[in-house]
Design an enzyme around this catalytic site. Structure first.
Site, mmCIF file in Angstrom:
data_model
loop_
_atom_site.group_PDB
_atom_site.id
_atom_site.type_symbol
_atom_site.label_atom_id
_atom_site.label_comp_id
_atom_site.label_asym_id
_atom_site.label_seq_id
_atom_site.Cartn_x
_atom_site.Cartn_y
_atom_site.Cartn_z
ATOM 1 N N TYR A 142 3.384 1.252 -3.025
ATOM 2 C CA TYR A 142 3.874 1.217 -4.408
ATOM 3 C C TYR A 142 2.814 1.838 -5.307
ATOM 4 C CZ TYR A 142 5.657 -0.709 -8.821
ATOM 5 O OH TYR A 142 6.133 -0.867 -10.101
ATOM 6 N N ASP A 237 -4.880 5.388 -4.447
ATOM 7 C CA ASP A 237 -4.392 4.496 -5.491
ATOM 8 C C ASP A 237 -5.128 3.173 -5.311
ATOM 9 O OD1 ASP A 237 -3.121 2.571 -6.970
ATOM 10 O OD2 ASP A 237 -1.102 3.333 -6.598
ATOM 11 N N LYS A 265 -5.230 -2.764 -13.763
ATOM 12 C CA LYS A 265 -5.613 -3.898 -14.618
ATOM 13 C C LYS A 265 -7.019 -4.471 -14.421
ATOM 14 C CE LYS A 265 -2.133 -5.098 -11.417
ATOM 15 N NZ LYS A 265 -0.742 -4.794 -11.273
HETATM 16 N N1 HOZ Z 1 4.580 -5.028 -9.337
HETATM 17 C C1 HOZ Z 1 3.653 -6.070 -9.500
HETATM 18 C C2 HOZ Z 1 3.140 -6.603 -8.235
HETATM 19 N N2 HOZ Z 1 2.735 -5.664 -7.267
HETATM 20 C C3 HOZ Z 1 4.239 -7.225 -10.276
HETATM 21 C C4 HOZ Z 1 3.904 -7.117 -11.671
HETATM 22 C C5 HOZ Z 1 4.283 -8.325 -12.515
HETATM 23 O O1 HOZ Z 1 5.368 -8.852 -12.398
HETATM 24 O O2 HOZ Z 1 3.476 -8.698 -13.330
#
Ligand code: HOZ
Length: 430
Positions: A142, A237, A265
């Site tokens: 992802y 990534d 983040k």
């Molecule tokens: N796609 C995020 C986890 N790999 C989730 C993000 C979220 O819901 O804060």
């Protein structure tokens, strides 16, 4: 009905699925989400005042624990000077200098606001710099929700059972080729069949959005060699692995050089920050020095930069944190494997650094097919029972469990005791 349930009903009236990001809607685990009131150290507290040991850590950035005093006070101090200027500040340069000093093989950084934005921009740099359009990514990896990366994607897309999103034009998706994680032959075949057309291979050096899947020995170096051979760039990534596996992320941990790296983040201590980075010759392709356009008013936001600087400074000055969290995660994985040997639920535990996943499949999980062989109902039952025992895990099989510096030995022991009770319960029902 508890307060979270009431709040969720209300949220569903005004937000799709009641949430701002799909996984947190808890659909994969068949319950309504916990609404969180606050978080401190290794714990999150829901709106009914129930405290949980947290292994989500805001999906990774809370490596030092929630509401770390140094990070909070840096952000609070910055806030007094104003929330946003859309103009350069010294803190941006300080954070960029720190990132460059911590991460191998990079000379310049561009701050953005999320991992999605970082990847979207790095992909544009790769295309702009090489003059080629195609990208190779891996099934189940992802890279955020930009159009060209929502092809056979992991995380929420995989959890929803829709790894290819509606709304992505076929003309964009066709430039994204997908290979099998840990299978160099599948990459070489694509590179050979698309000679001089592939701008870059993008990979999560540790896949963490189909659950945690480790790169096989030689896989990342093999990608490096193939990219050199076929004149494609290699993008790591590092939204999950950056500043988490090691101070210098996966490049340092595995000793493999990437051409471009993306961060999320963690670089903002949990504030909405992302970044992409690389050597000058690539980064100077970015506007205003080069022809690859990328911009943003909130990029380099002063409060986010202050929080990021505080967190990365601690990580930089305390390498022992990495030793500790890796040892803790390894211990937890070993305990969970021992419970599996006792209760025979058919699970496989993958762990590397401070990341781990319990997959409800007996097969080794080394790629998307392996991850997909998991029994999702069983994960859901495990999740619900762990939550009752006050352990807050990711509400989906295809996510990671994050161990951080705030987890104490007591927290880890309590987690293992919860898992023992849950596994005994599930095995009695099986
Ligand atoms: N796609 C995020 C986890 N790999 C989730 C993000 C979220 O819901 O804060």
């Amino acid at each position: 009905m508890d307060t979270s349930q009431k709040m969720f009903e209300q949220a569903c009236q005004v937000m799709p699925g009641g949430v701002n990001s799909p996984v947190r809607a808890y659909r994969a685990v068949g319950m309504t989400p916990r609404f969180i009131r606050s978080a401190k150290g290794a714990y999150v507290t829901d709106v009914d005042g129930v405290e949980y040991i947290d292994y989500v850590g805001s999906w990774g950035p809370m490596i030092l624990g929630h509401a770390h005093p140094d990070v909070l006070s840096a952000a609070a101090e910055a806030m007094q000077g104003g929330l946003s200027f859309g103009a350069p500040t010294g803190r941006e340069t300080q954070l960029a200098e720190l990132v460059v000093s911590m991460v191998p093989h990079i000379e310049m950084v561009r701050m953005v606001n999320s991992g999605t934005e970082a990847v979207m921009s790095a992909v544009r740099v790769a295309r702009g710099a090489t003059g080629k359009d195609k990208m190779i990514k891996f099934e189940g990896c992802y890279h955020g929700h930009s159009d060209s990366m929502l092809v056979k994607a992991g995380s929420g897309a995989l959890t929803q059972g829709r790894p290819d999103s509606a709304g992505v034009p076929a003309s964009i998706a066709e430039n994204t080729l997908t290979a099998t994680y840990n299978d160099l032959d599948s990459v070489e075949q694509l590179l050979a069949a698309n000679k001089n057309q592939v701008a870059a291979v993008i990979v999560e050096p540790v896949a963490a959005n189909m659950g945690v899947v480790l790169p096989a020995e030689g896989f990342l170096q093999g990608l490096r060699d193939l990219c050199d051979q076929y004149e494609a760039l290699l993008i790591f990534d590092e939204v999950i692995t950056g500043f988490r596996l090691a101070r210098g992320g996966a490049q340092e941990y595995f000793g493999v050089r990437a051409d471009l790296v993306t961060f999320g983040k963690i670089i903002g201590g949990g504030m909405p920050v992302g970044a992409f980075a690389g050597p000058k010759k690539l980064m100077e392709q970015v506007a205003p020095t080069g022809p690859v356009y990328q911009a943003g008013t909130l990029s380099g936001n002063p409060v986010a930069m202050a929080a990021g600087l505080a967190q990365l400074t601690i990580l930089n000055e305390h390498p022992e944190i990495y030793t500790q969290i890796e040892a803790d995660a390894a211990w937890l994985a070993q305990q969970l494997r021992a419970l599996e040997a006792e209760y025979h639920l058919g699970c496989t535990v993958n762990q590397i650094g401070s990341l781990l996943s319990v997959f409800f499949t007996e097969h080794p999980v080394s790629n998307y097919a392996g991850a997909k062989s998991s029994d999702l109902e069983r994960y859901a039952a495990y999740f619900r029972a762990m939550l009752k025992h006050k352990v807050y895990l990711a509400p989906a099989q295809f996510e990671a469990m994050f161990v951080g510096a705030a987890h104490t030995k007591q927290d880890l022991l309590a987690t293992v005791e919860a898992a023992r009770a849950v596994m005994a319960e599930l095995s009695a029902k099986a």
